[in-house]
Design a protein around this motif. Structure first.
Motif, PDB file in Angstrom:
ATOM      1  N   ILE A 149       0.830  -1.195   0.000  1.00 15.11           N
ATOM      2  CA  ILE A 149       0.000   0.000   0.000  1.00 15.11           C
ATOM      3  C   ILE A 149       0.868   1.249   0.000  1.00 15.11           C
ATOM      4  O   ILE A 149       0.600   2.217  -0.714  1.00 15.11           O
ATOM      5  N   GLU A 150       1.926   1.191   0.800  1.00 23.28           N
ATOM      6  CA  GLU A 150       2.826   2.339   0.859  1.00 23.28           C
ATOM      7  C   GLU A 150       3.414   2.643  -0.512  1.00 23.28           C
ATOM      8  O   GLU A 150       3.475   3.798  -0.937  1.00 23.28           O
ATOM      9  N   SER A 151       3.834   1.620  -1.233  1.00 27.82           N
ATOM     10  CA  SER A 151       4.450   1.888  -2.532  1.00 27.82           C
ATOM     11  C   SER A 151       3.413   2.388  -3.531  1.00 27.82           C
ATOM     12  O   SER A 151       3.712   3.218  -4.392  1.00 27.82           O
ATOM     13  N   THR A 152       2.185   1.923  -3.405  1.00 26.67           N
ATOM     14  CA  THR A 152       1.138   2.442  -4.290  1.00 26.67           C
ATOM     15  C   THR A 152       0.878   3.911  -3.984  1.00 26.67           C
ATOM     16  O   THR A 152       0.719   4.733  -4.883  1.00 26.67           O
ATOM     17  N   TYR A 153       0.849   4.238  -2.709  1.00 24.43           N
ATOM     18  CA  TYR A 153       0.658   5.630  -2.314  1.00 24.43           C
ATOM     19  C   TYR A 153       1.772   6.500  -2.870  1.00 24.43           C
ATOM     20  O   TYR A 153       1.564   7.624  -3.303  1.00 24.43           O
ATOM     21  N   GLN A 154       2.978   5.947  -2.851  1.00 28.61           N
ATOM     22  CA  GLN A 154       4.095   6.723  -3.371  1.00 28.61           C
ATOM     23  C   GLN A 154       3.928   7.006  -4.846  1.00 28.61           C
ATOM     24  O   GLN A 154       4.288   8.064  -5.342  1.00 28.61           O
ATOM     25  N   LYS A 155       3.381   6.025  -5.562  1.00 32.96           N
ATOM     26  CA  LYS A 155       3.158   6.240  -6.989  1.00 32.96           C
ATOM     27  C   LYS A 155       2.122   7.323  -7.218  1.00 32.96           C
ATOM     28  O   LYS A 155       2.216   8.115  -8.146  1.00 32.96           O
ATOM     29  N   ILE A 156       1.098   7.327  -6.381  1.00 33.79           N
ATOM     30  CA  ILE A 156       0.015   8.297  -6.561  1.00 33.79           C
ATOM     31  C   ILE A 156       0.443   9.684  -6.114  1.00 33.79           C
ATOM     32  O   ILE A 156       0.119  10.679  -6.746  1.00 33.79           O
ATOM     33  N   GLY A 157       1.174   9.730  -5.016  1.00 32.73           N
ATOM     34  CA  GLY A 157       1.583  11.033  -4.518  1.00 32.73           C
ATOM     35  C   GLY A 157       0.558  11.605  -3.572  1.00 32.73           C
ATOM     36  O   GLY A 157      -0.576  11.142  -3.504  1.00 32.73           O
ATOM     37  N   PRO A 158       0.941  12.619  -2.806  1.00 33.25           N
ATOM     38  CA  PRO A 158       0.052  13.137  -1.776  1.00 33.25           C
ATOM     39  C   PRO A 158      -0.970  14.165  -2.249  1.00 33.25           C
ATOM     40  O   PRO A 158      -1.913  14.459  -1.520  1.00 33.25           O
ATOM     41  N   SER A 159      -0.803  14.722  -3.449  1.00 31.58           N
ATOM     42  CA  SER A 159      -1.630  15.896  -3.767  1.00 31.58           C
ATOM     43  C   SER A 159      -3.129  15.642  -3.803  1.00 31.58           C
ATOM     44  O   SER A 159      -3.912  16.514  -3.429  1.00 31.58           O
ATOM     45  N   TYR A 160      -3.554  14.439  -4.221  1.00 32.14           N
ATOM     46  CA  TYR A 160      -4.992  14.210  -4.282  1.00 32.14           C
ATOM     47  C   TYR A 160      -5.604  14.217  -2.887  1.00 32.14           C
ATOM     48  O   TYR A 160      -6.650  14.820  -2.652  1.00 32.14           O
ATOM     49  N   THR A 161      -4.924  13.544  -1.987  1.00 28.26           N
ATOM     50  CA  THR A 161      -5.417  13.523  -0.615  1.00 28.26           C
ATOM     51  C   THR A 161      -5.413  14.923  -0.024  1.00 28.26           C
ATOM     52  O   THR A 161      -6.371  15.339   0.632  1.00 28.26           O
TER      53      THR A 161
END
Lengths: 345, 537, 218
Positions: free
Chosen positions: B426-438
């Motif tokens: 999950i962490e690596s997927t989050y890294q791919k997405i990046g924080p800006s959407y959240t």
């Protein structure tokens, strides 16, 4: 909103899961629970028949012996088990020492089972017997070459002997039986010379030892009689071939007798249904059940009035160690430590 | 003051998990304070050194073999084009569906005297037998069934590297071998090391293979001390030594991985090179060997013997066992994912050193071998049950062991063990997405949980599904934990297979084994082909 | 106190001091540009205002209310991110309505249509982010933030992702939109022309403080 729902479902799920063990109570009718190491269909048939005759239903919990003992210990007075049925008197000795069993007074059991195959304090009762024998290939070894276990330590057997790991309880009990009969130095000597003759570092189970002899890796192997039975009647034609090619030799006939061990049953300390449990014990030791019970695993019935399986009979009668098997439990730890110290892997 | 802003659902859940992991760990010390038993002294003197030595060599060989299988495979599939490349791209993962202990039973049988290999050899006149049941054989088996971890991590890393790096190197007339040494290997090193670590941890965790092959390693020793010698104290001490051993490995991995490089994929689609005929042969062998021995041969064996023995093994009990396995695996996996999601979110946004360290500690859970975890968890639960007896009596329940030996305890152990796996994914997927959407969602006034549900989860979907499958397969395959902690008379497919094998009924073990493997295969097929579908779009 | 009041704040990012004892204020409806080269900490100042980054000292006020300890979701400060961060799994319409779900249905749709009209996106409302051009995406991001009627709107390098030919037109559009809603706006840019074109005043970060460097010349 949705989140709370999810959370709620989860907690529900967990409680349902944990509730699963709360619910395992006995039925209203008479029933007993047996912790058994055996997994044979024929056992279930016997239990069904027992239920028909007595009205007592039998709930079987199956797992390995070590696991069953550990569970019993953990469960303490919470346990559901009324009976414990496991192989090897040494293990039963351990269960007894751990205070997991209680004594049973039963004239029927005393009548049906020879004394040496009962615990001296009446906490467990042997039901089937197995002998630990020498198995050899007739092309490379003749019967006259063989005599005792001890003789296998002689230089002439160098690199020709295979046996399974020392961690296995059957070997432990065999050594324990020797410690009960002989001096420690004698047994130590035997073990170290035997280890010196190993054709390979111990690996595999008893059947693998027979197969190793077949393959020419070794000339003799030590294993339990029932494995020869299992191979002879195996669904794998190649195992049958092995069983038919090799021969069985009962060692120590002139001296101390062949090492014999039992599968035995005991009443648990916190049994809820003592009387019915004893009924089952007596039933399994009785002439009606003994034949089927022992044959399921190609073992010898402990009840002297019952005949053994034809394959076993074909090997002939033999002299067994005249040793109360309670001793196997007494010397168990010493045996394990001795084997480790002498390098038996 | 500052505290208020730090307490929200993410941190609360993480703190609870942390406390639980900590308490479980502390059982370790409770065991150490007892007096050293005779059995322990005996073990320490005669056996401990062998356990350490054997564990070390087992890990070493397994690491080497799995690294080679995984890396070469990933390299071929990423950089070259050849017939069936796409097939190998997903098929190379299939051995993951075959538990190592099943492979051990299969090869142990095949190479035994009555096994097919020995018979074939005897048929052509070779009498000597090949002995697989050794330390070397065991490491080979682990490598064959676990290399997919390396394959997946290395491939994902290689995919992220742009072609341009290699093209510019070649334009600079840098030799092939230098490209390998100075560019390819260093860039792939973190992924390689991470993948091998997973393999190593799984190897140390195993009990089935080493028991069957009689390889004296730690997990073997712990089971032995606990069950055969009946000495929990010795088992705990062995667990302690083993944890030190594992801790050293994890530290080594973190050091080796210290240069974490982030690279972005340059827009262009990767141009793959063709292979010369000679290279093709090598390539097919390099890919075919692990696939063949890690998956195809085991499946053929299992299918054959299932057909031969199904009349004995296909019964209601097998059905119950299958349902049991699937249901608890689904529940445990879902809960694990749920918790991992929360912890990952705490990790994303917190700057607090305390929380970071806390999360680091929680993620060590994966390194704890199943046998050790089983010891600690059962001690923990027994203690807890004893303390809760007054509460139970309040509800009219007369038993002491309510939670111990329940499915809740087993699930708890599964979650502790596999949380890290889910968390990493999950962490690596989050890294791919990046924080800006959240972050955008927060600035639009949506709270943390609403954001998680409406924004993060839909975007994480692929990663979540992948994480679900990976964890699910691991839970289904799991053996040592399950053997020790399961409720009375409760079997999973894995324990059923183990039981047959222990009773020396290897052939009868085939049908449950085949079912087990099928579950994994179906899951792997679903995610790899779902991915492919998306890429085409 | 001014509409936006930043009092004596200390702020570091990755062990590097960005602001020290810095103060800053804005009037309601004012449009301010924060100028500086890329990576000089201007964007991180925006994050401080939104609450996505934490200050180690000092206070923040909006409308005389202290917001220093509030999390981003409670601040009513909108932000248009540099990469727009449009939710890819939601349509333009759903993106824009995301921040106003607490309103009654009718009010929500009213606001939606108002925003669509304002940013000229009415015919695109059912499209998905990957189907939009760069300029359209920016307008959606703007509409999304404005829909929630924020007390303060922040824009992070709003023109850096756009072609130069479009820029002039977009600058004008942006100013018109902001004026028509009387939105208080602070945006960050490295281009002085962009700053001058839209802002009422231009600031920069110097010596860890925020300094005004010029007033707008129409």
């Amino acid at each position: 909103m949705k989140k709370l729902l999810l959370l709620g479902l989860m907690t529900l799920g967990i409680s349902v899961l944990s509730a699963c063990t709360l619910g395992t109570g006995n039925d209203g009718d008479r029933s007993i629970t047996i912790y058994s190491e055996r997994h044979y269909e024929s056992d279930q048939n016997l239990f069904d028949q027992f239920e028909e005759e007595t009205g007592v239903s039998v709930n079987v919990v199956k797992a390995s012996a070590d696991e069953l003992i550990t569970r019993l210990e953990q469960e303490g007075s919470d346990t559901e088990a009324d009976l414990l049925l496991i192989a090897d008197a040494g293990r039963l000795g351990r269960a007894k020492d751990m205070n997991l069993l209680q004594a049973v007074e039963s004239a029927l059991l005393e009548e049906r089972i020879p004394e040496i195959y009962r615990d001296i304090d009446d906490t467990w009762f042997g039901l089937t017997k197995r002998a630990r024998v020498i198995v050899y290939h007739p092309d490379r070894v003749s019967e006259s070459d063989l005599s005792t276990y001890e003789a296998l330590g002689d230089p002439v057997w160098e690199n020709r002997v295979v046996i399974r790991s020392s961690t296995n309880i059957y070997n432990q009990s065999m050594i324990a039986s020797m410690l009960a009969i002989h001096e420690e130095a004698y047994v130590r000597d035997f073990v170290s010379s035997l280890v010196g003759n190993f054709a390979r570092s111990p690996e595999g189970n008893d059947r693998d030892q027979a197969k190793a002899v077949m393959a020419g890796l070794a000339d003799v192997a030590i294993l339990n009689t029932y494995y020869m039975g299992k191979m002879a009647y195996s669904s794998d034609p190649f195992e049958v071939e092995v069983a038919e090619a090799l021969r069985v030799f009962f060692p120590n006939q002139e001296t101390t007798g062949t090492h014999v061990n039992v599968s035995a049953i005991g009443l648990t300390k916190h049994a809820k249904n003592v009387d019915d449990a004893i009924l089952l014990m007596e039933y399994l030791a009785g002439e009606e059940a003994q034949g089927v019970f022992a044959n399921a695993n190609y073992e010898y019935p402990v009840n002297e009035n019952v005949e053994a399986h034809e394959l076993l009979s074909s090997w002939g009668d033999f002299v067994a160690q005249d040793l109360s098997l309670t001793q196997l439990g007494v010397y168990a730890n010493e045996a394990a430590i001795l084997m480790d110290e002498e390098g038996w892997e | 003051m500052r505290l208020r802003q730090h307490l929200h659902s993410f941190s609360i859940v993480s703190i609870i998990v942390f406390v639980l992991v900590l308490v479980v760990f502390l059982q370790l010390f409770a065991g150490f304070t007892g007096e050293a038993s005779d059995a322990w002294i005996h073990i320490k003197e005669y056996l401990l050194f062998d356990y350490i030595k054997n564990s070390f060599f087992l890990v070493l060989f397994t690491a080497l073999f799995s690294a080679v299988f995984g890396f070469v495979g990933a390299y071929l599939v990423t950089f070259y084009e050849f017939p069936f490349r796409k097939f190998f791209g997903w098929a190379m993962i299939l051995p993951l569906a075959v538990p190592s202990y099943i492979a051990a039973y299969i090869y142990g049988d095949m190479f035994s005297y009555t096994g097919i290999v020995s018979r074939l050899l005897r048929g052509i006149g070779i009498v000597s037998q090949i002995d697989v049941m050794s330390l070397f054989g065991a490491s080979m088996i682990f490598a064959l069934t676990l290399y997919p971890y390396v394959f997946m991590t290395v491939r994902s890393s290689l995919n992220k590297q742009s072609n341009e790096i290699y093209e510019s190197a070649r334009l600079l007339k840098v030799s092939k071998s230098k490209i390998w040494r100075k560019i390819l290997l260093p860039l792939s090193r973190p992924a390689l090391v991470a993948g091998v670590l997973l393999v190593v941890l799984e190897t140390l965790n195993d009990y089935g293979v080493v028991k069957y092959f009689n390889v004296r390693v730690f997990s073997f020793a712990i089971f032995d001390a606990w069950f055969r010698l009946g000495d929990v104290g010795a088992a705990i001490r062995l667990s302690g030594v083993m944890l030190i051993f594992v801790f050293v490995i994890v530290v080594i991995e973190r050091v080796l991985r210290r240069n974490k490089v982030y690279y972005t994929l340059q827009g262009r689609k990767r141009l793959r090179k063709a292979l010369s005929t000679k290279a093709k042969v090598f390539g097919y062998m390099a890919l075919g060997f692990p696939l063949m021995f890690g998956f195809i041969i085991p499946v053929i064996y299992l299918s054959y013997y299932s057909l031969l023995t199904y009349s004995k093994t296909l019964d209601m009990e097998l059905l119950y066992v299958t349902v049991n396995t699937l249901s608890i695996s689904v529940v445990a996996t879902l809960i694990t994912l749920f918790i991992a999601l929360f912890v990952a979110n705490l990790d994303r946004f917190t700057t607090s050193k305390f929380f970071k360290r806390m999360i680091n500690f929680i993620t060590l859970g994966y390194a704890i071998p199943g046998a050790v975890l089983a010891v600690l968890v059962s001690l923990f639960f027994i203690g807890m049950d004893r303390d809760l007896v007054p509460l139970y009596q309040l509800f009219g329940v007369d038993k002491t062991l309510v939670l111990t030996r329940s499915l809740a305890m087993l699930s708890f152990a599964y979650i502790l063990r596999f949380l890290t796996l889910a968390f990493n994914n999950i962490e690596s997927t989050y890294q791919k997405i990046g924080p800006s959407y959240t972050e955008a969602s927060y600035t639009l006034g949506q709270g943390k949980l609403k954001t998680l549900w409406s924004v993060d989860v839909p975007m994480l979907k692929d990663g979540l599904i992948f994480a679900f499958v990976i964890v699910f397969i691991d839970v289904v395959k799991e053996l040592p934990l399950t053997l020790i902690l399961r409720p009375t008379n409760y079997d999973t497919m894995a324990t059923k297979v183990y039981q047959y094998a222990s009773d020396e009924m290897i052939h009868e073990a085939s049908l449950p084994s085949l079912l087990l493997v099928s579950v994994g295969v179906i899951m792997i097929y679903l995610i790899t082909h779902r991915k492919l579908k998306k890429r085409v779009k | 106190m001014m509409y936006l009041e930043v009092k004596d704040i200390d702020f570091s990012f990755k062990d590097e001091t960005i602001l020290k004892e810095a103060s800053f204020s804005m009037k309601k409806g004012e449009i301010v540009a924060l100028l500086g080269p890329s990576g000089s900490g201007k964007s991180t100042f925006l994050r401080v205002l939104t609450g996505l980054a934490h200050i180690s000292r000092g206070q923040l006020f909006i409308h005389d209310e202290e917001i220093t300890k509030l999390p981003p979701e409670k601040r009513h400060i909108g932000m248009v991110f540099q990469d727009y961060a449009l939710f890819p799994h939601m349509s333009v319409k759903q993106n824009i309505m995301f921040g106003i779900e607490h309103l009654k249905k009718d009010d929500r749709y009213l606001q939606l249509h108002k925003m669509l009209k304002l940013t000229n996106l009415t015919d695109k409302c059912h499209k998905y982010p990957h189907q939009l051009s760069g300029g359209e995406a920016q307008r959606v991001a703007l509409a999304r933030s404005l829909a929630a009627s924020p007390d303060l709107l922040l824009l992070d390098e709003p023109f850096s992702n756009l072609d130069t030919e479009l820029k002039a037109g977009i600058r004008l559009e942006l100013k018109e939109i902001l004026s028509s809603l009387d939105t208080t706006c602070l945006f960050v840019t490295h281009d002085i022309e962009d700053a001058r074109a839209i802002a009422d005043s231009v600031y920069t970060i110097e010596n860890y403080k925020i300094k005004k460097i010029e007033n707008a010349n129409m």
